[in-house]
Scaffold this motif. Structure first.
Motif, PDB file in Angstrom:
ATOM      1  N   SER A  30       0.837  -1.198   0.000  1.00  0.00           N
ATOM      2  CA  SER A  30       0.000   0.000   0.000  1.00  0.00           C
ATOM      3  C   SER A  30       0.871   1.247   0.000  1.00  0.00           C
ATOM      4  O   SER A  30       2.038   1.219   0.399  1.00  0.00           O
ATOM      5  CB  SER A  30      -0.936   0.012   1.211  1.00  0.00           C
ATOM      6  N   GLU A  33       1.453   6.723   2.864  1.00  0.00           N
ATOM      7  CA  GLU A  33       0.796   8.008   2.663  1.00  0.00           C
ATOM      8  C   GLU A  33       1.551   9.173   3.288  1.00  0.00           C
ATOM      9  O   GLU A  33       1.605  10.259   2.716  1.00  0.00           O
ATOM     10  CB  GLU A  33      -0.637   7.944   3.199  1.00  0.00           C
ATOM     11  N   GLU A  61      -5.336   3.107  -6.287  1.00  0.00           N
ATOM     12  CA  GLU A  61      -5.273   3.969  -5.105  1.00  0.00           C
ATOM     13  C   GLU A  61      -4.546   5.292  -5.342  1.00  0.00           C
ATOM     14  O   GLU A  61      -4.553   6.160  -4.480  1.00  0.00           O
ATOM     15  CB  GLU A  61      -4.595   3.215  -3.957  1.00  0.00           C
ATOM     16  N   PHE A  65      -5.463   8.852  -3.383  1.00  0.00           N
ATOM     17  CA  PHE A  65      -4.352   9.367  -2.573  1.00  0.00           C
ATOM     18  C   PHE A  65      -4.060  10.818  -2.921  1.00  0.00           C
ATOM     19  O   PHE A  65      -3.887  11.668  -2.038  1.00  0.00           O
ATOM     20  CB  PHE A  65      -3.089   8.530  -2.784  1.00  0.00           C
ATOM     21  N   LYS A 105     -13.050  10.688  -7.341  1.00  0.00           N
ATOM     22  CA  LYS A 105     -11.881  10.116  -6.669  1.00  0.00           C
ATOM     23  C   LYS A 105     -10.824  11.170  -6.394  1.00  0.00           C
ATOM     24  O   LYS A 105     -10.146  11.134  -5.371  1.00  0.00           O
ATOM     25  CB  LYS A 105     -11.286   8.990  -7.518  1.00  0.00           C
TER      26      LYS A 105
END
Length: 401
Positions: A30, A33, A61, A65, A105
């Motif tokens: 992942s 962040e 993603e 993000f 998004k």
């Protein structure tokens, strides 16, 4: 930061764009962040004003993000680019559906630079026949997108007809000193610029293959230069040397990459390399071509493989084996990494390929992936693989590793 003008609209864009395809990740894959957000914002604080993403990046993603990373006033400081996943579009209505989903998004009212993603001749003909030109006109008219473009991964001869088919504002092409005659290449770069299009460059480091580590034979050539520059600087400066280039995207995956790229971008004037320096780069390109076995950029468009093969990792190790004098370590790393030991996962060996062909259709480099994976398997999975896996299990079982 240096800036170059987008020809049709006059936008002053930073020569360095932030590409959000290779963001820093955690062990589970992942996006990390905290680090990634700091990198994006630091880049913008230091002059970057073009940020690029796409629907499939980081397994979907990357766009959400960026919505978070560009909060707190950062969205207003940049031109935001994303791409229509044309391979998922089945009808005209899908085009609206994907664009509207991307606006949501990305938490934005409009996309500044919207591209039709990864075109080749056949995918262009398909999306054209579904009405993409009418869709782009409508989306520009209603304000959801500002500028329309496309990214290209097809054959050299198919690039100009796409340029001529629509009133594009810009295009995005793969370009580096190894790919002057690959895909759009230098001829396509010059043609697009002659038609008044801005040109955004992807893969300036060929998926990181032109950065560290550098084969000794290549480093010997770089060390002959009068000016002391890192391999990354040579590669980026070579692309920025072309006045037709508007923005160069860099997929920065750690803070040090941001610092280095920002420094280089401050000096990236067109036509600033000497003839002697250009000849040196040409010699480096020839040496790489001699050493490199597979032209994989690590873009991961071929992933996920239905059989679990980690195709980019297989090719990276295969290329490294041919470029660097490090056979013992690479044979061990193949067993540990592709054997699932380092990842705590199932095996991802090249030999798991069943030649389904899904990766061949997805590869923007048009590589014969199953054939190449067979070579990888023959190289790394012969006698001794079992012993290397057992040793790797012992080596990496210590909690301190």
């Amino acid at each position: 930061m240096l800036y170059r003008k987008m020809p049709k609209n006059g936008d002053e864009l930073s020569v360095l764009g932030f590409g959000a395809m290779r963001l820093p990740t955690k062990e589970d894959g992942s996006i990390d962040e905290k680090i990634a957000t700091d990198m994006v914002r630091y880049s913008i604080d230091n002059g970057v004003n073009y940020v690029d993403t796409a629907w499939p990046y980081h397994m979907g993603e990357s766009e959400p993000f960026l919505a978070r990373a560009l909060a707190d006033g950062y969205r207003e400081k940049v031109k935001l680019a994303t791409k229509q996943p044309q391979w998922m579009v089945k009808n005209y209505e899908d085009m609206d559906r994907f664009l509207n989903a991307q606006l949501e998004k990305l938490n934005t009212d409009q996309i500044d630079y919207y591209l039709i993603h990864s075109l080749v001749k056949s995918s262009w003909e398909n999306i054209r026949d579904l009405g993409v030109m009418e869709f782009l006109d409508k989306a520009k008219a209603d304000g959801r997108i500002v500028n329309a473009g496309f990214s290209y991964h097809g054959a050299p001869e198919d690039f100009e007809p796409i340029i001529d088919a629509y009133d594009w504002d810009f295009c995005q092409i793969q370009y580096n000193f190894l790919d002057e005659d690959v895909q759009a290449g230098t001829k396509g770069l010059e043609y697009a610029a002659s038609k008044g299009l801005g040109v955004v460059i992807m893969e300036p480091l060929r998926g990181g293959n032109l950065a560290d580590p550098v084969p000794d034979e290549v480093m010997d050539i770089w060390n002959e230069a009068d000016a002391r520059r890192s391999p990354v600087e040579w590669a980026l400066r070579w692309v920025w040397n072309r006045p037709e280039v508007t923005v160069v995207l860099s997929g920065m995956s750690e803070p040090a990459h941001v610092e280095e790229n920002l420094r280089i971008a401050n000096e990236a004037l067109p036509d600033s390399l000497t003839e002697k320096e250009l000849r040196l780069v040409e010699r480096v390109a020839n040496k790489y071509q001699d050493l490199m076995e597979v032209g994989c950029t690590g873009c991961r468009y071929c992933m996920p493989c239905p059989e679990g093969v980690d195709i980019p990792a297989c090719f990276e190790m295969y290329n490294n084996l041919h470029m660097f004098d490090d056979e013992d370590r690479l044979m061990m790393m193949y067993a540990a990494k592709l054997g699932g030991i380092l990842r705590g996962s199932e095996t991802n060996f090249a030999s798991q390929c069943t030649e389904c062909g899904q990766c061949v259709d997805a590869c923007p480099q048009n590589l014969p992936v199953p054939e190449l994976l067979e070579k990888v398997s023959e190289t790394f999975e012969g006698p001794g693989l079992g012993e290397r896996m057992e040793f790797a299990k012992q080596l990496f079982s210590d909690d301190s590793c």
